[in-house]
Design an enzyme around this catalytic site. Structure first.
Site, PDB file in Angstrom:
ATOM      1  N   CYS A   1      38.430  45.120  45.760  1.00 30.29           N
ATOM      2  CA  CYS A   1      38.436  45.043  46.981  1.00 30.29           C
ATOM      3  C   CYS A   1      40.507  45.030  47.342  1.00 30.29           C
ATOM      4  CB  CYS A   1      37.975  43.778  47.447  1.00 30.29           C
ATOM      5  SG  CYS A   1      38.835  41.969  46.612  1.00 30.29           S
TER       6      CYS A   1
ATOM      7  N   ASN B   1      41.733  41.810  45.217  1.00 31.46           N
ATOM      8  CA  ASN B   1      40.847  41.198  43.617  1.00 31.46           C
ATOM      9  C   ASN B   1      41.177  39.203  43.677  1.00 31.46           C
ATOM     10  OD1 ASN B   1      40.673  41.510  39.920  1.00 31.46           O
ATOM     11  ND2 ASN B   1      38.843  40.834  42.094  1.00 31.46           N
TER      12      ASN B   1
ATOM     13  N   CYS C   1      40.043  37.318  46.744  1.00 29.48           N
ATOM     14  CA  CYS C   1      38.802  36.805  47.409  1.00 29.48           C
ATOM     15  C   CYS C   1      37.413  37.438  46.746  1.00 29.48           C
ATOM     16  CB  CYS C   1      39.069  36.651  48.946  1.00 29.48           C
ATOM     17  SG  CYS C   1      40.317  36.111  49.725  1.00 29.48           S
ATOM     18  N   ARG C   2      37.165  39.141  47.634  1.00 31.01           N
ATOM     19  CA  ARG C   2      36.146  39.512  48.256  1.00 31.01           C
ATOM     20  C   ARG C   2      35.140  39.912  46.894  1.00 31.01           C
ATOM     21  NH1 ARG C   2      38.178  43.633  51.883  1.00 31.01           N
ATOM     22  NH2 ARG C   2      39.645  43.460  51.366  1.00 31.01           N
ATOM     23  N   SER C   3      36.050  40.889  46.438  1.00 33.92           N
ATOM     24  CA  SER C   3      35.475  41.178  44.403  1.00 33.92           C
ATOM     25  C   SER C   3      35.461  40.201  43.848  1.00 33.92           C
ATOM     26  CB  SER C   3      36.017  42.382  44.134  1.00 33.92           C
ATOM     27  OG  SER C   3      37.794  41.960  44.314  1.00 33.92           O
TER      28      SER C   3
ATOM     29  N   ASP D   1      37.349  41.031  55.530  1.00 32.22           N
ATOM     30  CA  ASP D   1      38.880  39.980  54.895  1.00 32.22           C
ATOM     31  C   ASP D   1      38.734  38.858  55.161  1.00 32.22           C
ATOM     32  OD1 ASP D   1      40.850  39.686  53.188  1.00 32.22           O
ATOM     33  OD2 ASP D   1      41.703  41.118  53.102  1.00 32.22           O
TER      34      ASP D   1
HETATM   35  P1  4NP Z   1      41.060  40.245  48.737  1.00 35.00           P
HETATM   36  O1  4NP Z   1      41.687  39.623  50.303  1.00 35.00           O
HETATM   37  O2  4NP Z   1      41.233  41.906  49.299  1.00 35.00           O
HETATM   38  O3  4NP Z   1      39.524  39.629  49.464  1.00 35.00           O
HETATM   39  O4  4NP Z   1      40.755  39.320  47.886  1.00 35.00           O
HETATM   40  C1  4NP Z   1      42.761  39.745  50.373  1.00 35.00           C
HETATM   41  C2  4NP Z   1      44.004  38.737  48.989  1.00 35.00           C
HETATM   42  C3  4NP Z   1      45.184  39.052  49.193  1.00 35.00           C
HETATM   43  C4  4NP Z   1      45.989  39.837  50.557  1.00 35.00           C
HETATM   44  C5  4NP Z   1      45.296  40.583  51.588  1.00 35.00           C
HETATM   45  C6  4NP Z   1      43.597  40.338  51.044  1.00 35.00           C
HETATM   46  N1  4NP Z   1      47.239  40.189  50.638  1.00 35.00           N
HETATM   47  O5  4NP Z   1      47.270  40.310  51.801  1.00 35.00           O
HETATM   48  O6  4NP Z   1      47.818  39.261  49.899  1.00 35.00           O
END
Ligand code: 4NP
Length: 154
Positions: free
Chosen positions: A7, A10, A12-14, A121
């Site tokens: 994702c 790394n 939240c989703r993954s 997300d």
């Molecule tokens: P992820 O979510 O891709 O599911 O881990 C996010 C984590 C961090 C950020 C955006 C989405 N960020 O902008 O820092």
């Protein structure tokens, strides 16, 4: 068989997908996750993701964020990306055409003919958004695990 879930951050989703898929694929499978940005490198998953997983008896608290590396394209058999932005970014890193076929959109790997569908997300959202993402990941991982077991045995 080695599966990498990717994702953006790394956190939240993954990490959630890693926790869920690992539970569904004991034995001959190795499941890991990575991001395409390194700002959260070395950090635990988002506390809302940890809590959501824990609500479903899955512990993801020991995971640590890391960006995808060139070696991952060699080491992993499947690289599943959570959304189009991530997919495009991962594809842009490919240096060897042989690696291309390992990479796909996560929800396309369910084998249900779902195309271009993205895992939303939850980072900017609420706990409900994390739970909804968990449910989407759980249902998709169930189907993906069945496909991968089948592929390994054939
Ligand atoms: P992820 O979510 O891709 O599911 O881990 C996010 C984590 C961090 C950020 C955006 C989405 N960020 O902008 O820092």
């Amino acid at each position: 068989m080695k599966i990498l879930l990717v994702c953006l951050g790394n956190i939240c989703r993954s990490p959630l997908a890693e926790g869920v898929l690992r539970e569904k694929l004991p034995g001959d499978f190795f499941v890991d996750s990575a991001g395409i940005i390194s700002v959260h490198e070395g950090k635990s998953p988002d506390e809302r993701a940890v809590k959501t997983a824990s609500n479903h008896q899955i512990d993801i608290s020991n995971q640590r964020s890391r960006p995808i590396t060139d070696a991952d394209f060699e080491n992993f058999d499947k690289i599943y990306c959570m959304d189009m932005r991530v997919l495009n970014e991962v594809i842009s890193k490919i240096k060897n055409e042989r690696h291309h076929e390992k990479v796909s959109l996560f929800l396309s790997a369910t084998g249900e003919g779902i195309q271009n569908a993205e895992v939303p997300d939850p980072y900017w959202g609420e706990m409900d958004d994390f739970e909804n993402v968990f449910q989407l990941l759980d249902s998709a991982c169930h189907k993906i695990a069945a496909h991968l077991r089948n592929e390994l045995n054939n």
